[in-house]
Design an enzyme around this catalytic site. Structure first.
Site, mmCIF file in Angstrom:
data_model
loop_
_atom_site.group_PDB
_atom_site.id
_atom_site.type_symbol
_atom_site.label_atom_id
_atom_site.label_comp_id
_atom_site.label_asym_id
_atom_site.label_seq_id
_atom_site.Cartn_x
_atom_site.Cartn_y
_atom_site.Cartn_z
ATOM 1 N N ALA A 178 50.231 16.179 64.252
ATOM 2 C CA ALA A 178 50.941 16.831 63.147
ATOM 3 C C ALA A 178 49.976 17.751 62.383
ATOM 4 C CB ALA A 178 51.529 15.777 62.213
ATOM 5 N N CYS A 223 38.808 21.165 60.694
ATOM 6 C CA CYS A 223 38.806 22.245 59.702
ATOM 7 C C CYS A 223 37.823 21.879 58.595
ATOM 8 C CB CYS A 223 40.208 22.504 59.154
ATOM 9 S SG CYS A 223 41.045 21.032 58.541
#
Length: 466
Positions: free
Chosen positions: A236, A359
């Site tokens: 997700a 990230c």
């Protein structure tokens, strides 16, 4: 109307410490979570400015039934946002009665502070820096359309197509209604920063995916051929999963895992809109998935993008202006999970190639995790050198770390990112060096002419992305 109500509810929840913006947005029932998240973050960023304008204009005194958080969202949209182009429901005429006064108070505030731009009203820590000025990257979804048709569509809407970019400077100088083809990814279009396409019909139909360039690299570098079995370990919200499906041309199988029920439900909606049919979603902890399970005996490709500090995320700078680095305690906990997840992924017996990405900007979550995994499986997997001309490499903390990729707004005009490609040592030499180095050595042709467009539209296969 529903968007503004949802945004006001999230703002109220954040103020009363019910949760973070991201958590409350994903916990809402609003379908377009990205649009809601962007609106809440921008309203929050200008909160002090909006409070001053609303108080000076006497809006809440004049409209006693208007709740403060709703007022803040509406005034943001009127003065600093889209101006109710997307609707506004019953609130639009209400704000119209006060529009002149609100605009006058905003202008008076600028004069008082000696500034001419809205952004200059922000506190120093809340002003958009380089991270908020990266271009808008738009991935064309090859499961539903082709790059040529999308370019033509935008041109008919009055946009000016400038061809394939040749440098970062080309991307940095984009303005107005001009757009480019990315120099590296053949399915990626580039628009000026802050171009809002959430209401665009091609986005709403799933033909476009709004995805940062750095976030597109993991699937591109994993490069599973059609027919492959792939695991997306922490899947997700689903953009990378939809990219994998496009690379597979919906031929093969993607096993996608995530523990968060609400994020998984949102992901299912995204994948359905994108036309993904080869993905099996599971609300499950990847660490609980057995590598010896016969369902995964053909899995040769794994994308592992685990939970991380998010220190490279552009949206984090919107949600937490001036936020510092994550604490050592949090980094230690995250890195422990990431190390376990990576070692677990490398235990799948048929695995040939794995992409590990975060990230995050932190060495503890990036180079240190990869080094730990390689040390625990010596001689089994190696780091693959990829994209040799990519300007931002891994930190030199161990031999071979320069094969990893890093990304940042300053060096690559993208969000902050880290990527490592690992390959099993005994993979046969039939995997060429050109393939290992990545698609920049085998560039895809530029968008083709009309006759070829019609063939593509009629059902011919789209040129592969790698």
């Amino acid at each position: 109307h529903a968007l503004y109500a949802a945004a006001a509810a999230v703002l109220e929840g954040v103020e009363s410490r019910q949760g973070s913006i991201k958590g409350l947005v994903y916990g809402s029932r609003f379908q377009n979570v990205k649009q809601l998240y962007a609106l809440v973050c921008e309203t929050q960023r200008y909160s002090a400015v909006l409070d001053a304008v609303i108080a000076s204009a006497g809006l809440l005194r004049a409209e006693k039934k208007l709740r403060p958080h709703v007022a803040k969202v509406l005034v943001y949209e009127l003065l600093l946002g889209r101006g109710f182009r997307g609707g506004g429901g019953r609130w639009k005429p209400l704000l119209a009665r006060h529009q002149a006064r609100l605009k006058a108070e905003l202008a008076r505030l600028k004069v008082h502070r000696g500034v001419s731009r809205n952004e200059d009203l922000l506190e120093v820590g809340s002003r958009p820096g380089p991270a908020l000025q990266v271009p808008r990257f738009v991935r064309v979804n090859a499961l539903k359309t082709c790059i040529d048709d999308v370019i033509d569509y935008f041109k008919r809407q009055g946009f000016s197509y400038e061809g394939r970019a040749s440098s970062l400077e080309d991307l940095r100088s984009l303005k107005g209604k001009h757009f480019l083809l990315d120099p590296l990814l053949p399915e990626l279009l580039v628009f000026p920063a802050h171009t809002d396409l959430h209401e665009h019909p091609l986005y709403q139909a799933g033909h476009l995916i709004l995805q940062d360039k750095a976030s597109c690299l993991p699937a591109m570098l994993l490069a599973p051929p059609p027919g492959s079995h792939v695991i997306d370990a922490c899947a997700a919200p689903g953009n990378k999963t939809s990219h994998l499906a496009a690379l597979l041309k919906n031929q093969g199988k993607i096993f996608a895992f995530d523990l968060d029920e609400k994020r998984l439900a949102s992901m299912a909606t995204l994948l359905a809109r994108a036309g993904v049919s080869c993905c099996e979603l599971a609300e499950k902890d990847f660490l609980a998935v057995s590598p010896s399970d016969q369902r995964y005996r053909q899995v040769q490709y794994i994308l592992l993008d685990p939970s991380c500090s998010g220190s490279g995320m552009l949206t984090r700078q919107l949600e937490e202006p001036g936020a510092g680095a994550p604490s050592k305690k949090r980094l230690h906990a995250l890195a422990g999970f990431q190390q376990r997840a990576l070692c677990h992924a490398l235990a799948f017996p048929s695995l040939r190639r794995l992409v590990y990405s975060t990230c995050s900007l932190c060495q503890e979550e990036n180079e240190d995790v990869v080094q730990d995994a390689l040390q625990k499986s010596p001689g089994t997997f190696r780091l693959v050198p990829v994209l040799p001309s990519w300007p931002h490499r891994g930190l030199g903390t161990f031999p071979g770390a320069e094969h990893c990729l890093r990304a940042s707004p300053e060096t690559t005009l993208t969000g902050g990112f880290f990527i490592a490609v690992l390959e099993r040592e005994e993979v046969s030499s039939s995997v060429s060096q050109t393939e290992a180095l990545g698609p920049e050595l085998t560039p895809s042709p530029a968008p083709k002419r009309k006759q070829q467009q019609r063939k593509l539209a009629a059902g011919a296969s789209t040129p592969p992305c790698t």
